[in-house]
Design a protein around this motif. Structure first.
Motif, short mmCIF file in Angstrom:
data_model
loop_
_atom_site.label_atom_id
_atom_site.label_comp_id
_atom_site.label_asym_id
_atom_site.label_seq_id
_atom_site.Cartn_x
_atom_site.Cartn_y
_atom_site.Cartn_z
N ARG A 42 -2.48 -8.09 3.37
CA ARG A 42 -3.28 -8.26 2.14
C ARG A 42 -2.56 -9.19 1.17
NH1 ARG A 42 -8.49 -5.82 1.55
NH2 ARG A 42 -8.01 -5.53 -0.66
N ASP A 69 -2.43 4.62 1.89
CA ASP A 69 -3.62 4.51 1.05
C ASP A 69 -3.97 3.03 0.94
OD1 ASP A 69 -5.57 4.51 -0.87
OD2 ASP A 69 -4.31 5.29 -2.49
N SER A 116 1.04 3.91 -8.09
CA SER A 116 1.06 4.43 -9.46
C SER A 116 2.45 5.00 -9.72
CB SER A 116 -0.01 5.51 -9.66
OG SER A 116 0.17 6.16 -10.91
N SER A 142 0.24 -4.30 -5.96
CA SER A 142 0.44 -3.02 -5.28
C SER A 142 -0.50 -1.96 -5.85
CB SER A 142 1.90 -2.58 -5.47
OG SER A 142 2.07 -1.23 -5.15
N ASN A 143 -0.89 -0.98 -5.02
CA ASN A 143 -1.70 0.12 -5.52
C ASN A 143 -0.86 1.35 -5.84
OD1 ASN A 143 -1.11 1.06 -2.96
ND2 ASN A 143 -3.22 1.51 -2.38
N GLU A 202 -3.42 -9.82 -4.93
CA GLU A 202 -3.64 -8.39 -5.08
C GLU A 202 -2.31 -7.68 -5.31
OE1 GLU A 202 -5.41 -4.50 -2.66
OE2 GLU A 202 -5.32 -6.47 -1.69
N LYS A 225 0.84 -1.19 0.00
CA LYS A 225 0.00 0.00 0.00
C LYS A 225 0.88 1.25 0.00
CE LYS A 225 -3.65 -2.50 0.03
NZ LYS A 225 -4.39 -2.67 -1.25
N SER A 247 -6.49 1.69 -0.56
CA SER A 247 -7.40 1.39 -1.67
C SER A 247 -7.00 0.09 -2.37
CB SER A 247 -7.40 2.55 -2.68
OG SER A 247 -6.12 2.74 -3.23
N GLN A 248 -7.96 -0.48 -3.07
CA GLN A 248 -7.78 -1.78 -3.72
C GLN A 248 -6.68 -1.75 -4.77
OE1 GLN A 248 -10.20 -4.70 -3.34
NE2 GLN A 248 -8.38 -5.67 -4.17
N GLY A 249 -5.82 -2.77 -4.74
CA GLY A 249 -4.86 -2.95 -5.82
C GLY A 249 -5.45 -3.84 -6.90
N THR A 250 -4.81 -3.91 -8.03
CA THR A 250 -5.29 -4.73 -9.13
C THR A 250 -5.17 -6.22 -8.79
OG1 THR A 250 -4.57 -3.05 -10.72
CG2 THR A 250 -5.02 -5.25 -11.58
N GLU A 266 -11.22 -9.02 -2.34
CA GLU A 266 -11.81 -7.97 -3.16
C GLU A 266 -12.69 -7.11 -2.24
OE1 GLU A 266 -14.57 -7.42 -7.16
OE2 GLU A 266 -13.65 -9.36 -6.71
#
Length: 248
Positions: free
Chosen positions: A104, A69, A209, A206-207, A204, A35, A71-74, A87
């Motif tokens: 996670r 953060d 970018s 990494s989120n 999952e 994350k 938030s959901q990773g791919t 998910e």
């Protein structure tokens, strides 16, 4: 020390810390379940150096904490039977020597005594019993159905523990995508999420970018250069003032 120099130095220290965090985010862009992290800053008022005029209080910048953060990773398809991805919300629970840890990262496997364990051998907790999940190594078919129930050759043998952590600010990072939870004296352990969506054969990602992190890195570099120039100019101004005073 001169007030301007103190302000500039405190800003340089936080910029260096920010650069370390951004570099770590980029390094973990392909780490399962990672994350993205951000340095949190705050203003710290302090008295100025002795002077006859000007402000009586200055604002320095200091590190306040670390923001994450969640938030959901791919979700990435692996087709391995003991890879799992959550998910939505929740964390897998793991039994360790230091107590329960949360993650996670669902890259699991079965050890030599039949326990479902993480990559480093920590047992995965059952949602119902909070004990390790035991599987039959000779089972022909292991699958996951709604809510994380583990079905082995048609019979349920456990339920992968996915736990709801409401106050994520209470999570402390332990490394390797693991977190511990700091509970108050009257706080209970996180509740299991029996409606959690667990995908078998996925992990999952990494989120992070990379584009955003590289942009942040360039902004930090420009800010550091700007502060360095400010400090150099302030030092030159002080030197010139001292020279003029010496000639007076």
């Amino acid at each position: 020390m001169d007030n301007a120099l103190m302000i500039g130095l405190t800003r340089q220290m936080t910029l260096r810390r920010s650069m370390d965090i951004v570099a770590n985010n980029i390094a973990n862009a392909n780490t399962t379940g990672f994350k993205v992290e951000t340095l949190l800053l705050e203003n710290s008022p302090a008295r100025t150096a002795e002077h006859s005029d000007g402000p009586s209080e200055l604002q320095y910048v200091e590190t306040w904490g670390m923001g994450r953060d969640f938030s959901q990773g791919t979700l990435e398809l692996t087709n391995r039977p003991f890879d799992f991805a959550i998910e939505g919300d929740g964390f897998f629970g793991l039994e360790t020597d230091a107590g329960t840890e949360y993650t996670r990262d669902g890259r699991f496997h079965v050890d030599n005594i039949g326990q479902l364990v993480s990559a480093d051998g920590s047992p995965v907790l059952d949602a119902d019993t909070r004990a390790p999940i035991i599987l039959d190594p000779n089972a022909q078919n292991v699958r996951i159905i709604d809510g994380g129930a583990v079905i082995e050759d048609g019979a349920q043998v456990g339920r992968i523990g996915v736990f709801d952590i409401v106050d994520r600010g209470a999570l402390s990072k332990e490394g390797n995508g693991r977190y511990t939870l700091e509970l108050g004296p009257e706080e209970a352990e996180p509740l299991a999420m029996f409606d959690a969506v667990v995908r078998q054969g996925y992990v999952e990602g990494s989120n992070v970018s990379s584009i955003v992190e590289l942009t942040d890195m360039m902004q930090i570099m420009r800010a550091y250069a700007s502060v360095s120039k400010f400090l150099k100019d302030a030092e030159e101004l002080n030197r010139s003032a001292i020279e003029r005073l010496g000639k007076a």
